[in-house]
Design an enzyme around this catalytic site. Structure first.
Site, PDB file in Angstrom:
ATOM      1  N   ARG A 183      -1.046 -28.204  49.880  1.00 31.85           N
ATOM      2  CA  ARG A 183       0.358 -28.596  49.820  1.00 31.85           C
ATOM      3  C   ARG A 183       0.938 -28.482  51.231  1.00 31.85           C
ATOM      4  NH1 ARG A 183       4.222 -25.065  45.900  1.00 31.85           N
ATOM      5  NH2 ARG A 183       3.885 -23.543  47.539  1.00 31.85           N
ATOM      6  N   ARG A 243      -1.044 -14.646  49.427  1.00 29.45           N
ATOM      7  CA  ARG A 243       0.386 -14.326  49.475  1.00 29.45           C
ATOM      8  C   ARG A 243       0.612 -12.872  49.098  1.00 29.45           C
ATOM      9  NH1 ARG A 243       0.225 -18.249  51.738  1.00 29.45           N
ATOM     10  NH2 ARG A 243       1.344 -20.225  51.519  1.00 29.45           N
ATOM     11  N   ALA A 251      23.076 -16.776  45.747  1.00 23.72           N
ATOM     12  CA  ALA A 251      23.178 -18.212  45.426  1.00 23.72           C
ATOM     13  C   ALA A 251      22.625 -19.071  46.550  1.00 23.72           C
ATOM     14  CB  ALA A 251      24.650 -18.554  45.175  1.00 23.72           C
ATOM     15  N   ALA A 252      21.585 -19.849  46.247  1.00 25.70           N
ATOM     16  CA  ALA A 252      20.998 -20.739  47.251  1.00 25.70           C
ATOM     17  C   ALA A 252      20.032 -21.692  46.558  1.00 25.70           C
ATOM     18  CB  ALA A 252      20.240 -19.939  48.307  1.00 25.70           C
ATOM     19  N   ASP A 306      28.728 -17.755  39.724  1.00 23.38           N
ATOM     20  CA  ASP A 306      27.548 -18.615  39.655  1.00 23.38           C
ATOM     21  C   ASP A 306      28.014 -19.995  39.170  1.00 23.38           C
ATOM     22  OD1 ASP A 306      24.194 -17.785  39.074  1.00 23.38           O
ATOM     23  OD2 ASP A 306      24.955 -19.816  38.763  1.00 23.38           O
ATOM     24  N   TYR A 340      14.847 -25.149  54.446  1.00 28.70           N
ATOM     25  CA  TYR A 340      15.159 -23.973  53.634  1.00 28.70           C
ATOM     26  C   TYR A 340      15.178 -22.720  54.514  1.00 28.70           C
ATOM     27  CZ  TYR A 340      14.367 -20.044  50.504  1.00 28.70           C
ATOM     28  OH  TYR A 340      14.453 -18.824  49.873  1.00 28.70           O
TER      29      TYR A 340
HETATM   30  N1  UFG Z   1       0.237 -22.799  44.325  1.00 26.28           N
HETATM   31  C1  UFG Z   1      -0.761 -23.554  43.749  1.00 26.28           C
HETATM   32  N2  UFG Z   1      -0.430 -24.320  42.658  1.00 26.28           N
HETATM   33  C2  UFG Z   1       0.829 -24.347  42.139  1.00 26.28           C
HETATM   34  C3  UFG Z   1       1.834 -23.552  42.743  1.00 26.28           C
HETATM   35  C4  UFG Z   1       1.499 -22.794  43.847  1.00 26.28           C
HETATM   36  O1  UFG Z   1      -1.912 -23.559  44.183  1.00 26.28           O
HETATM   37  O2  UFG Z   1       1.054 -25.073  41.145  1.00 26.28           O
HETATM   38  C5  UFG Z   1      -0.106 -21.968  45.496  1.00 26.28           C
HETATM   39  C6  UFG Z   1       0.651 -22.375  46.732  1.00 26.28           C
HETATM   40  O3  UFG Z   1      -0.026 -23.384  47.429  1.00 26.28           O
HETATM   41  C7  UFG Z   1       0.738 -21.060  47.489  1.00 26.28           C
HETATM   42  C8  UFG Z   1       0.788 -20.005  46.381  1.00 26.28           C
HETATM   43  O4  UFG Z   1       0.298 -20.646  45.221  1.00 26.28           O
HETATM   44  O5  UFG Z   1      -0.409 -20.864  48.217  1.00 26.28           O
HETATM   45  C9  UFG Z   1       2.182 -19.509  46.106  1.00 26.28           C
HETATM   46  O6  UFG Z   1       3.043 -20.619  45.912  1.00 26.28           O
HETATM   47  P1  UFG Z   1       4.516 -20.503  45.336  1.00 26.28           P
HETATM   48  O7  UFG Z   1       5.043 -21.909  45.206  1.00 26.28           O
HETATM   49  O8  UFG Z   1       4.523 -19.635  44.142  1.00 26.28           O
HETATM   50  O9  UFG Z   1       5.307 -19.725  46.472  1.00 26.28           O
HETATM   51  P2  UFG Z   1       5.508 -20.145  47.985  1.00 26.28           P
HETATM   52  O10 UFG Z   1       4.617 -19.230  48.767  1.00 26.28           O
HETATM   53  O11 UFG Z   1       5.362 -21.574  48.269  1.00 26.28           O
HETATM   54  O12 UFG Z   1       7.073 -19.921  48.130  1.00 26.28           O
HETATM   55  C10 UFG Z   1       7.687 -18.670  48.147  1.00 26.28           C
HETATM   56  C11 UFG Z   1       9.126 -18.815  47.705  1.00 26.28           C
HETATM   57  C12 UFG Z   1       9.912 -19.662  48.664  1.00 26.28           C
HETATM   58  C13 UFG Z   1       9.755 -19.116  50.037  1.00 26.28           C
HETATM   59  C14 UFG Z   1       8.303 -19.015  50.371  1.00 26.28           C
HETATM   60  C15 UFG Z   1       8.117 -18.417  51.718  1.00 26.28           C
HETATM   61  O13 UFG Z   1       9.178 -19.397  46.436  1.00 26.28           O
HETATM   62  O14 UFG Z   1      11.265 -19.644  48.303  1.00 26.28           O
HETATM   63  O15 UFG Z   1       7.646 -18.188  49.429  1.00 26.28           O
HETATM   64  O16 UFG Z   1       6.825 -18.674  52.150  1.00 26.28           O
HETATM   65  F1  UFG Z   1      10.341 -19.923  50.936  1.00 26.28           F
END
Ligand code: UFG
Length: 333
Positions: free
Chosen positions: A287, A226, A79-80, A35, A146
Site C-alpha cells: 500500500r 507496527r 476530533a479529526a 462531536d 494527515y
Molecule cells: N494492512 C494490511 N491489510 C489491511 C489493512 C492493513 O495488510 O487490510 C497492513 C498495513 O499495510 C500496515 C498494517 O497492516 O502495514 C497496519 O495498517 P493500519 O491501516 O491498521 O494502520 P496504519 O499503520 O496504516 O495507520 C495507523 C493509523 C493512522 C496513522 C498511522 C501512522 O491508523 O491514523 O498509523 O503510521 F497515521
C-alpha cells in the site's frame, strides 16, 4: 477545597475519544463531549453521565456558549479525519478539518482564559523513519497531508503557548487497536481500513477476505511491522497528561506505543489462535506510503507522565476486539 473544572472533549463519541471518556468518568471527571457525529456514535457515550453536544468546533457561537455556561478547565482534542490515503487525494479536506477548524476552538479558549490542551497527534508527523525505535527527537517530515495537518497544529499550539500561555501535551499515537474490555464500546469505523478489525471482519464474513498489503518488505517475514497500542492504554495516557498539565507543567510531546513491533503475519497468526478460525486471506501489492517498520520508543512517556503500556501483547488487543465484534453490538453501534 479546589474543585476541578469541566473537561471539553472534542470527538468524544469516536473510537479513541469514547474509550477515554469512559476512563475519565471512572476517575470522576465532569465531561462535555462536542462531536459532529461525522464518524462518532452517540451510543458510545453514557448519555446520563456526560453532557453531549452535537456540533462543529468551528462554530464560534456554539463554542462561546459552551465556555460561558461551563467552567472548562481543559480541552482534550480528538476530533479529526484520519484516513491517510484520503488525505493524499483530498488534502484540503484535511487542512480544513484538522488544522483550520481547531483555530476557532483555540480562539475561544484564549478569549475565556482556558489554557490546557491535550492533543491527539500521531507518529505520522515523523514521516519515513530515520532510526528505530522512534523517540520524540526524530525529525518531523510527514509524507502525507494527515501527518502534516497534525504537525501544523502542534506548531500552532506552541505559538499559542508563547503568545498567551497555552500549555499542551502532544500525544503522538502509534497504531491504536483493541476495544473496551467489558465489550460495551468498541471500534466502529466506516469505512474500516485498520488491520485488526479487517482480520476479524474476514473471519465473521463481513468482508470476503483480508488483503495483506505487501509480502516483500525487508522484515523477517516480509510483512510490515507496527507498534500496536491498546486504546485503553491511550485512555490512561490522556488522564496522566491531564495530571501533568494540572501540576503546572510546560508543553511537551510524548510518543505512545509499547516499544514492541509485530508483523502483519504475526497479527494474523495471533487472531487465528484467539478466535480458533482461519483468516480468509488475499495477498496484494504494497500500500502506498506504508513504511516497513514503525516502532515507538516510549521512554519519555514513562519519564514525563509516569505512563507505561499495560497491554503489551497484541493478543489482548485482538481478544477485546473479538469480544466487541462477537458481542451484542456485533461490532457496530
Ligand atoms: N494492512 C494490511 N491489510 C489491511 C489493512 C492493513 O495488510 O487490510 C497492513 C498495513 O499495510 C500496515 C498494517 O497492516 O502495514 C497496519 O495498517 P493500519 O491501516 O491498521 O494502520 P496504519 O499503520 O496504516 O495507520 C495507523 C493509523 C493512522 C496513522 C498511522 C501512522 O491508523 O491514523 O498509523 O503510521 F497515521
Amino acid at each position: 477545597m479546589f474543585i476541578q473544572g469541566t473537561l471539553l472533549i472534542t470527538g468524544g463519541a469516536g473510537y479513541i475519544g469514547s474509550h477515554t471518556v469512559k476512563h475519565l468518568l471512572a476517575h470522576n471527571e465532569r465531561i462535555i463531549v462536542l462531536d459532529n457525529l461525522a464518524f462518532g456514535h452517540p451510543e458510545a457515550l453514557p448519555q446520563d453521565r456526560v453532557t453531549f453536544v452535537q456540533g462543529e468546533m468551528a462554530d464560534a457561537a456554539l463554542l462561546d456558549r459552551l465556555f460561558t455556561e461551563h467552567s472548562i478547565e481543559a480541552v482534550l482534542h480528538f476530533a479529526a479525519f484520519a484516513f491517510v490515503g484520503e488525505s493524499v487525494t483530498d488534502p484540503l479536506k484535511y487542512y480544513r478539518n484538522n488544522l483550520a477548524a481547531p483555530l476557532t476552538l483555540l480562539e475561544t479558549m484564549q478569549k475565556h482564559g482556558c489554557k490546557q490542551f491535550i492533543f491527539s497527534s500521531t507518529c505520522a508527523t515523523y514521516g519515513n523513519p530515520q532510526f528505530m525505535p522512534m523517540d520524540e527527537t526524530h525529525p518531523q517530515e510527514p509524507v502525507n497531508a494527515y501527518g502534516a495537518s497534525k504537525l501544523m497544529l502542534e506548531r500552532v499550539l506552541k505559538d499559542c503557548g508563547t503568545a498567551w500561555g497555552l500549555r499542551a501535551v502532544f500525544l503522538r499515537y502509534f497504531n491504536a487497536s483493541g476495544c473496551d474490555l467489558d465489550g460495551e464500546i468498541g471500534e466502529d469505523h466506516t469505512p474500516e481500513t485498520h488491520l485488526i478489525p479487517r482480520i476479524l471482519m474476514a473471519i465473521t464474513g463481513e468482508i470476503e477476505a483480508m488483503t495483506v498489503f505487501g509480502t516483500d518488505y525487508p522484515t523477517p517475514d516480509g510483512t510490515c511491522i507496527r507498534d500496536y497500542i491498546h486504546v485503553n492504554d491511550l485512555a490512561s495516557a490522556h488522564a496522566l497528561a491531564l495530571t501533568y498539565l494540572r501540576a503546572g507543567n510546560e508543553t511537551t510531546a510524548v510518543n505512545l506505543g509499547t516499544g514492541n513491533g509485530f508483523s502483519v503475519k504475526q497479527i494474523i497468526d495471533t487472531a487465528e489462535q484467539v478466535t480458533g478460525h482461519k483468516v480468509p486471506l488475499n495477498y496484494g501489492p504494497r500500500r502506498a506510503g506504508d513504511p516497513p517498520e514503525l516502532i515507538c520508543n516510549p521512554a519519555k512517556a514513562k519519564a514525563v507522565l509516569g505512563w507505561e503500556a499495560e497491554y503489551k501483547d497484541p493478543r489482548s488487543h485482538i481478544e477485546s476486539a473479538w469480544k466487541w465484534i462477537t458481542g451484542p453490538h456485533k461490532g457496530r453501534y
